[in-house]
Structure formats: C-alpha cells, structure tokens
Design a protein around this motif. Structure first.
Motif, PDB file in Angstrom:
ATOM      1  N   SER A  91       0.870  -1.099   0.055  1.00  0.00           N
ATOM      2  CA  SER A  91      -0.159  -0.044  -0.077  1.00  0.00           C
ATOM      3  C   SER A  91       0.900   1.180  -0.006  1.00  0.00           C
ATOM      4  N   GLY A  92       2.063   0.973  -0.283  1.00  0.00           N
ATOM      5  CA  GLY A  92       3.068   1.933  -0.388  1.00  0.00           C
ATOM      6  C   GLY A  92       3.526   2.810   0.688  1.00  0.00           C
ATOM      7  N   ILE A  93       2.586   3.190   1.858  1.00  0.00           N
ATOM      8  CA  ILE A  93       2.782   4.295   2.838  1.00  0.00           C
ATOM      9  C   ILE A  93       3.909   3.295   3.668  1.00  0.00           C
ATOM     10  N   SER A  94       3.664   2.140   4.245  1.00  0.00           N
ATOM     11  CA  SER A  94       4.881   1.516   4.868  1.00  0.00           C
ATOM     12  C   SER A  94       5.712   0.760   3.979  1.00  0.00           C
ATOM     13  N   SER A  95       6.840   0.340   4.505  1.00  0.00           N
ATOM     14  CA  SER A  95       7.550  -0.378   3.657  1.00  0.00           C
ATOM     15  C   SER A  95       7.451  -1.878   3.582  1.00  0.00           C
ATOM     16  N   ASP A  96       6.466  -2.572   4.397  1.00  0.00           N
ATOM     17  CA  ASP A  96       6.176  -3.795   4.241  1.00  0.00           C
ATOM     18  C   ASP A  96       5.170  -3.946   3.206  1.00  0.00           C
ATOM     19  N   LYS A  97       5.779  -4.973   2.448  1.00  0.00           N
ATOM     20  CA  LYS A  97       4.692  -5.416   1.363  1.00  0.00           C
ATOM     21  C   LYS A  97       4.836  -7.031   1.680  1.00  0.00           C
ATOM     22  N   LYS A  98       3.764  -7.773   1.349  1.00  0.00           N
ATOM     23  CA  LYS A  98       3.803  -9.186   1.445  1.00  0.00           C
ATOM     24  C   LYS A  98       3.576  -9.759   0.038  1.00  0.00           C
ATOM     25  N   PHE A  99       4.167 -10.905  -0.009  1.00  0.00           N
ATOM     26  CA  PHE A  99       4.257 -11.488  -1.241  1.00  0.00           C
ATOM     27  C   PHE A  99       2.793 -12.369  -1.370  1.00  0.00           C
ATOM     28  N   ILE A 100       1.913 -11.963  -2.190  1.00  0.00           N
ATOM     29  CA  ILE A 100       0.667 -12.699  -2.128  1.00  0.00           C
ATOM     30  C   ILE A 100       0.420 -13.252  -3.605  1.00  0.00           C
ATOM     31  N   GLY A 101       1.622 -13.641  -4.172  1.00  0.00           N
ATOM     32  CA  GLY A 101       1.484 -14.387  -5.533  1.00  0.00           C
ATOM     33  C   GLY A 101       0.535 -13.811  -6.508  1.00  0.00           C
ATOM     34  N   LEU A 102      -0.633 -14.548  -7.146  1.00  0.00           N
ATOM     35  CA  LEU A 102      -1.210 -13.954  -7.948  1.00  0.00           C
ATOM     36  C   LEU A 102      -2.713 -13.461  -7.348  1.00  0.00           C
ATOM     37  N   ASP A 103      -2.683 -13.317  -6.262  1.00  0.00           N
ATOM     38  CA  ASP A 103      -3.949 -12.738  -5.605  1.00  0.00           C
ATOM     39  C   ASP A 103      -4.740 -11.444  -6.302  1.00  0.00           C
ATOM     40  N   ASN A 104      -3.673 -10.798  -6.652  1.00  0.00           N
ATOM     41  CA  ASN A 104      -4.040  -9.257  -7.338  1.00  0.00           C
ATOM     42  C   ASN A 104      -4.893  -9.563  -8.747  1.00  0.00           C
ATOM     43  N   TYR A 105      -4.134 -10.638  -9.285  1.00  0.00           N
ATOM     44  CA  TYR A 105      -4.882 -10.938 -10.628  1.00  0.00           C
ATOM     45  C   TYR A 105      -6.248 -11.715 -10.539  1.00  0.00           C
ATOM     46  N   GLN A 106      -6.225 -12.337  -9.331  1.00  0.00           N
ATOM     47  CA  GLN A 106      -7.415 -13.036  -9.036  1.00  0.00           C
ATOM     48  C   GLN A 106      -8.582 -11.809  -8.886  1.00  0.00           C
ATOM     49  N   LYS A 107      -8.352 -10.795  -8.003  1.00  0.00           N
ATOM     50  CA  LYS A 107      -9.095  -9.950  -7.742  1.00  0.00           C
ATOM     51  C   LYS A 107      -9.435  -9.217  -8.936  1.00  0.00           C
ATOM     52  N   LEU A 108      -8.535  -8.801  -9.917  1.00  0.00           N
ATOM     53  CA  LEU A 108      -8.645  -8.237 -11.095  1.00  0.00           C
ATOM     54  C   LEU A 108      -9.777  -8.765 -11.945  1.00  0.00           C
TER      55      LEU A 108
END
Lengths: 304, 309
Positions: free
Chosen positions: B40-57
């Motif tokens: 989400s850009g604000i914090s530096s932590d980003k979690k690897f979630i594989g293809l979840d974004n594509y699924q959501k898309l």
C-alpha cells in the motif's frame, strides 16, 4: 460535288474537334465535380479544426458573461486584461517558464545522450551491440502509464520526486528509445570515409563525433529535435504523477488542467480561455514558421 | 587504438544506458514484482501474495468494463482516424481538376494550406485539446459551442448533455481523439501518396478506371506498409486514452463509469484510492498483455509481400 467535298471535309475536320470538345467537357465537368466534392469535404474538416481554435482566441478577448451567454458571438471590445489576469493571477506565466526550463533541458539532454548512444550503436561493432540496440528499441512499444507505480517509487527513492531535475531525467529516459532508434538509422546512412579520414589524421573518436559526425547529421537532429520538443512540451501524465508538489512548480499542462477545474467554480471563463490561448499561440506560431520541417520530421519518424 | 575504442564506447553508452536502465527497464521489471504484493506504499512492508491481485482483477467488474472501453477505442479510433486520413489525403493528392496531361491526376489547389490547418491539433497538448472540447461539449444550451450551434440552426432537438450522458460520453471522447489525430495521418499518407508515380494513376485512368477503383486497387495496396505502421502506432495511442478521459469525463471516468479506461483505473487505484500499489501494478501488467496482443495481431494481419516501385 465540290461543295459536297468541302462540306465533307468540313465535317471531317469539325467532327474530331466536336468530339474532342465533348470529351474535354466531360472530363472537365467530371474533374470539376470531383474538385468541388473534394474541396467540400476538405473545407468542412478545415472548419472543424480551425473554428474551435479561433473560438478560443475570440473568447479569450470577451468578458466571462459574454462567453457564457453567447459563445458564437464575436467580442465587442477586446479585453486583453483577461490575458494579463491569466498570466499573473492564474500563474500561467510561471507555468510557462517552468515548462520552458524543463523541456529546454530535457530536449538538449535527449539529443546529446541519444545521439551519443546511437552513434556508438550504428558505427562500432562490439559484444552486446545488437542486444543494447533492441533494449532501447523495445522501449517504444509499451505505454508509460503501465509502469507508473514503480516509476513513482524509483523517482521517490532517488530523491527526485517533485523536482525539475527528476522530471528532466525521466523525460530524457523515456525519449531515448525513439531518439536512439531514429538516430541509429540516420548515422548508418552517413558516409564512413570522412570519419575514417579524420581518424587517420589523428582525431580522437569523440572529437570525430562532435566535430564531424554531429554537424553532418543536422537534418536528422532537427527532425528528432522537433519531435522531442513537441512531445515533451505536451506531456501531461508524467508531470501529474511525478510533480505533485508545490503548485508554483506546475508545468503548463498541469496548470491548465487545474485552471479548468478551478474556473468551473470561480466562473472566470475569460481567464481560462486566455490561459488556453497563451498556451496555444506560441506552439502554433512555431509550427507555422517551421511547418515544412515539422511535418517532414514527424512523418519521417512514423514511417521508419 | 583498440583500447581507445572500447573506452570510447563505454564512455558514450554509460550515461544513456544507466538512465534508461534505472528509469525505464527497472520500473518495467519491478512492475511484475510489485503486482504480486499487497503493497500500500505508505509503509515499507509488502507481503508477497502471489497472483491474488490478478484473481481480484478478474473478479472486478470495473476492470472488465474499463478494458471493454479500451478495446472499443482500440478498434474504433484507429479505424476511423486512418480512414479519414486516407480519404482526405486521397482528395488532396488525386482529387484535383486535371491539368495539361491527357488523363491528368493532380492534387487540389491549396493542398498545402489544408495540410497545415489539418495538422494544427497535432502540435497542441492533449490538455489544451481536452479542455477546449470540454467547453465545446458544455451541456448548457447557451454556453456550449456545440449546443448553441445546434440551437442557432434550428436543430435544438439534438441538444444534448454530451459528456454527461452515459450513452454518448465515450463516443464524444473518441470523437476528440479522432479529431486530434486525423491531421497527422493526412500528412503521413500524403507523403506516401506523393511517392507513388503518377504514371500508374494515369495508366489506370486511361484504362477507364474510376477514381474510387484507383484508390482501392492502387493507392491502398501501395500504402499498405504505411497504413499498417499507422495502425499499430494509433492503437498504442488509443490504449493510452488517459489524458482525454481524465480531463474531459464527468467525475473521472463517469458518468456511471461509462468512460473509465484501464490507464485511468490504474492511476486512480494507485494515487487516489488508498494507494493500492500492488493492485495497480497488476493492472499495468494487464495493459501490457492487451497491448502486446493488439500489436501481434496487427502485425500478423498486415503481413504481406512488399511492393517495390
């Protein structure tokens, strides 16, 4: 008998002319109809292009009330105060200067770096030459908007977000693909003998480039230069993402978009039209002066 | 000498390559990476979630709606722009009254003036064009140039809230995109037509070919390469309808999302709605795929033997 012969002869000689005339008339009328037909369509499109632009000009000299009440009427008095209001109060002047600085630097940078890379790629054989060339050329194929998110963070991490140097470097980077592509093919067309003679005479590679090859490639540089100036001057997406800081630092395109939103509320339509006119006129003036080169340059770019 | 050569090559390539690598290549690669995180850009932590974004898309209706608008633009805008460009270029170059020669083929008088005027929008920024047309489309019957014109010529019945009506908004934006680009193709195709020897036309005319026939049998086949290049070029441009839609549409892609396009959706997702950077990045990848499919299909369809003349 004689009269008959004469008349026959007369007929004979008259016949072809008559036939010719009808044929010519037919051709002329066909040409004429087509001529009217083509002029008709061409004129309609010329009006469709020209009238909106003239509308901006004549509206920029009217009062807001006149613009709103009767958009098609011509100005009764010439209100040049709209222009000063747009330039000073709506900051169009500042935006104009900002854009000139950014585009001036980035076009210069694009031309120097682009032709340097293109020269090396066109004239020297070394390991990875083809690979680097295609790496650059591949950049022409995808839309910038695709990489907006990572680009935003790369610029941010480099401390270049919301700065002019940042915008300049990004403009240069995204103009390189086409510039390298165009200039590589241009350098390949130049004769090698002169550069070789210079090298034999002891000139260094870089001296040969700057003093011989670059002046020789002036026509190519002009074409691609115009292409870059227009493209970078008209850029909208990159500034609104990478230059969101102080509104004093907006570029012209951002400033105009902002003005359009604001005037919707403030009702100062005259200033909006004056702002549009100020942004439009210099480009149109440059275009009219250089139209031959610009048309040749832009179309040469698209064909190759 | 050899040493000097390599030092020269490296010296000349280093800066352009570094700039290109950092600002173009690396964002391109990172986009795939980011698209597989929940960043989400604000914090530096980003979690690897594989293809979840594509699924959501895939399950996002707005994505499909935007994509369908992109595809409509991809098909309609290049087709109409190139057709008009070809038509006007043909009129300019071959539509003229005969001069001298028997089956004379010539351009109309004043063709250079037409070319200059037609080309105007091409040198203006997208912002100017979009703001200008927003005013032309102004829904008020007295304020908008178009509505006022319709009222003046007695066609008041056609007055319309052009950009405010979801049945016309997308078409109105496409009209502007076409309006802005036709001039360029008129000039481009004119240059191409000027290089076709007039003898070919004259021979065809002597053989009795009508102008329409000469257009489809001579001009178009000989311009095939230029038209194909223009098609791909225009398609990539239409894919990026961002500025037009963002500036002209009601509520950024409205009314009722009837004009939303993928680039705008990406922009809003990343920089307006809660900074969903990972999700936005996956839209970037989707755009790349659509653009590639379009480019490959266009190249396939346009591939033919070259005609030398």
């Amino acid at each position: 008998m004689t009269t008959n012969a004469v008349s026959v002869e007369k007929q004979k000689s008259a016949a072809p002319t008559a036939k010719n005339r009808t044929k010519r008339n037919w051709r002329r009328s066909e040409g004429g109809v087509l001529n009217v037909f083509s002029h008709g369509f061409l004129l309609v499109w010329a009006l469709m292009v020209g009238v909106p632009m003239l509308w901006v000009l004549w509206s920029s000299l009217k009062t807001s009330g006149d613009i709103v009440g009767s958009p098609w009427s011509l100005p009764t008095h010439l209100h040049f105060d709209n222009w000063t209001r747009a330039w000073n109060k709506a900051n169009i002047g500042q935006y104009f200067i900002n854009t000139a600085i950014v585009v001036g630097c980035s076009t210069t940078g694009t031309m120097i770096l682009g032709s340097m890379a293109a020269y090396v790629l066109a004239r020297f054989e070394f390991f990875g030459n083809r690979f680097i060339y295609y790496l650059f050329v591949a950049g022409m194929a995808f839309p910038v908007v695709m990489v907006l998110v990572p680009l935003f963070f790369v610029t941010k991490n480099l401390g270049l977000l919301n700065t002019f140097p940042g915008l300049i470097l990004v403009y240069i980077a995204y103009s390189l693909p086409f510039t390298v592509f165009f200039m590589t093919s241009f350098f390949r067309t130049l004769p090698t003998s002169i550069a070789e003679a210079a090298l034999v005479d002891g000139a260094s590679h870089s001296r040969t480039f700057f003093q011989i090859m670059l002046p020789m490639s002036k026509p190519g540089l002009i074409s691609i230069g115009v292409f870059n100036i227009l493209g970078q001057w008209n850029q909208y997406l990159l500034p609104i993402v990478l230059n969101q800081g102080d509104s004093k630092n907006y570029l012209l395109t951002q400033g105009l978009a902002d003005l359009a939103t604001q005037q919707g509320y403030a009702g100062d339509w005259a200033a909006l039209f004056a702002g549009l006119a100020i942004a439009m006129l210099p480009v149109l003036a440059v275009y009219i002066v250089f139209q031959k080169q610009i048309q040749a340059g832009l179309t040469a770019g698209a064909i190759k | 000498m050899r040493h000097g050569k390599y030092r020269f090559i490296i010296g000349f390539l280093a800066i352009p390559l570094a700039l290109y690598g950092v600002l173009v290549i690396s964002p391109f690669v990172q986009d795939f990476q980011i698209s597989m995180t929940d960043w989400s850009g604000i914090s530096s932590d980003k979690k690897f979630i594989g293809l979840d974004n594509y699924q959501k898309l895939i399950h996002n209706d707005l994505f499909w709606k935007s994509l369908s608008h992109n595809i409509i633009m991809l098909l309609v805008v290049p087709l109409v722009t190139l057709s008009l460009g070809l038509f006007f270029a043909f009129m300019l170059n071959v539509g003229g009254r005969r001069r001298g020669s028997a089956a004379g083929v010539s351009g109309v008088r004043g063709s250079s003036i037409y070319k200059v005027v037609f080309f105007f929008p091409q040198v203006l920024s997208v912002t100017i064009i979009a703001v200008l047309w927003q005013q032309i489309y102004n829904p008020d019957n007295k304020e908008g140039l178009l509505n006022a014109l319709l009222g003046n010529v007695g066609l008041g019945a056609l007055q319309h809230a052009w950009l405010g009506d979801k049945s016309t908004a997308l078409a109105c934006i496409m009209v502007v995109m076409i309006w802005a680009n036709v001039g360029f193709y008129v000039v481009l195709f004119s240059a191409g037509m000027a290089s076709i020897p007039t003898e070919i036309y004259e021979a065809a005319r002597l053989d009795g070919a009508e102008r329409g026939t000469t257009f489809f049998r001579i001009t178009l086949p000989l311009l095939r390469d230029t038209v194909a290049t223009g098609w791909v070029y225009m398609g990539i441009m239409a894919m990026d309808g961002f500025a037009f839609v963002q500036l002209m549409s009601v509520n950024n892609g409205g009314p009722d999302e009837s004009t939303d396009v993928l680039p705008l959706l990406l922009y809003k997702t990343a920089f307006r709605d809660n900074s969903q950077f990972g999700y936005a990045a996956s839209m970037g990848v989707a755009m790349l795929i659509v653009t590639l499919i379009f480019a490959i299909l266009s190249m396939r369809l346009s591939r033919r033997d070259r005609i030398e003349f």
